[in-house]
Design an enzyme around this catalytic site. Structure first.
Site, PDB file in Angstrom:
ATOM      1  N   GLU A 273       0.802  -1.217   0.000  1.00 35.81           N
ATOM      2  CA  GLU A 273       0.000   0.000   0.000  1.00 35.81           C
ATOM      3  C   GLU A 273       0.844   1.280   0.000  1.00 35.81           C
ATOM      4  O   GLU A 273       0.663   2.170   0.839  1.00 35.81           O
ATOM      5  CB  GLU A 273      -0.974   0.007   1.180  1.00 35.81           C
ATOM      6  CG  GLU A 273      -1.969  -1.145   1.134  1.00 35.81           C
ATOM      7  CD  GLU A 273      -3.100  -1.013   2.148  1.00 35.81           C
ATOM      8  OE1 GLU A 273      -3.041  -0.088   2.988  1.00 35.81           O
ATOM      9  OE2 GLU A 273      -4.043  -1.823   2.084  1.00 35.81           O
TER      10      GLU A 273
ATOM     11  N   GLU B 144      -5.251  -8.670   0.414  1.00 38.66           N
ATOM     12  CA  GLU B 144      -6.048  -8.359   1.602  1.00 38.66           C
ATOM     13  C   GLU B 144      -7.508  -8.214   1.200  1.00 38.66           C
ATOM     14  O   GLU B 144      -7.811  -7.674   0.147  1.00 38.66           O
ATOM     15  CB  GLU B 144      -5.600  -7.049   2.273  1.00 38.66           C
ATOM     16  CG  GLU B 144      -4.286  -7.101   2.992  1.00 38.66           C
ATOM     17  CD  GLU B 144      -3.988  -5.806   3.740  1.00 38.66           C
ATOM     18  OE1 GLU B 144      -4.950  -5.081   4.091  1.00 38.66           O
ATOM     19  OE2 GLU B 144      -2.804  -5.520   3.961  1.00 38.66           O
TER      20      GLU B 144
END
Length: 321
Positions: free
Chosen positions: A54, A266
């Site tokens: 991220e 995720e």
């Protein structure tokens, strides 16, 4: 085994104090050195490498809003002691992209022949649904993707920033000079939880709420349309149950990035921490089960009709205190 080389772990205070962390080009060399140690000592067991987890969130929350380390921002964006929210996110992101490229090029040149692994990056992804069928709102949804996710993936895959960013930001964007950026990953990691509506603020006036700034893409992000949420709200205020977003996200990435292999790195249901909950309430988690079923069904549909290569590696119970 998948091993993630997280930027939040690598953002150690020593490098921040020594030369400014991700704001300095020097971090690219240090990141490659760090990655080389990981490749050398774990490469016989790790076959899928994630260089950065991220990085878009790190750039935005570390250097625009300042709510993540190193907590840099301008006064109009957050409560920080120093920083420049209009400029520094793009410098930090540029160095993250080139640090990723350095690690990928090192792995491919020195370790892949022996280790036979794959290397990619994991992006936080949000599906942005245009709030109407107008061309302006559709363009705004595309800008939202470009200013959030394609910001990193376009340079890694194509060697340049998205056109939407170049048109709006101009000289605020650093320039790339290294052609080794292109095709700079073997797979895309997708961290996906939720979706939002998007309304244009560049060509039309937003009356529902505050538009985000020029350096964020000129759009309004909202969870509701005609006072109806995009999906069932959860206890975590930014997570809405919208499984269609999973299928649309995968389809979008497949089409934009030439059917590059993907992993869901995720995905999960959101709830607030409840210390007094009983074991029975944890076991009878119907909402979480339904969330996972609906998102996996959407993923199966994407695999069936969209892409041939896929993986699902993490199911998170996203719990906030």
């Amino acid at each position: 085994m998948i091993l993630e080389v997280w930027p939040c772990i690598f953002q150690i205070q020593e490098l921040e104090d020594r030369y400014g962390g991700w704001l300095s080009p020097q971090i690219r060399e240090d990141f490659a050195y760090y990655a080389s140690i990981c490749f050398k000592h774990y490469g016989d067991r790790v076959k899928y490498w994630v260089t950065l987890n991220e990085p878009n969130v790190v750039a935005i929350r570390g250097y625009r809003s300042g709510i993540y380390p190193p907590a840099r921002c301008s006064a109009t964006f957050g409560n920080c002691t120093s920083g420049d929210s209009e400029r520094e996110p793009f410098i930090a992101a540029h160095n993250m992209i080139l640090a990723h490229a350095a690690a990928v090029n090192l792995y491919r040149a020195k370790y892949h022949g022996e280790k036979k692994g794959s290397i990619g990056i994991a992006m936080n992804t949000v599906w942005y649904e245009p709030v109407s069928n107008s061309s302006q709102d559709k363009q705004a949804a595309q800008r939202a993707q470009s200013f959030y996710m394609n910001w990193f993936l376009d340079p890694i895959m194509f060697g340049k920033y998205p056109e939407e960013m170049e048109n709006i930001l101009g000289s605020l964007l650093p320039e790339f000079s290294d052609d080794r950026l292109q095709n700079g990953l073997d797979f895309i990691g997708i961290n996906h939880y939720t979706s939002f509506y998007v309304k244009d603020c560049l060509y039309s006036t937003c009356v529902q709420g505050p538009c985000i700034s020029k350096t964020e893409g000129y759009y309004l992000r909202t969870a509701t349309k005609n006072n109806i949420p995009i999906g069932e709200p959860t206890e975590v205020d930014w997570i809405y149950v919208y499984p269609e977003g999973m299928e649309k996200m995968v389809t979008y990435l497949k089409n934009r990035y030439n059917n590059t292999p993907m992993f869901i790195t995720e995905n999960g249901f959101g709830e607030m921490h409840q210390p007094d909950s009983s074991i029975n309430s944890f076991l009878n988690d119907d909402k979480r089960a339904e969330y996972m079923k609906s998102y996996l069904d959407a993923l199966i549909s994407a695999i069936r009709y969209v892409t041939q290569t896929f993986g699902y590696t993490h199911m998170y119970i996203y719990t906030c205190a």
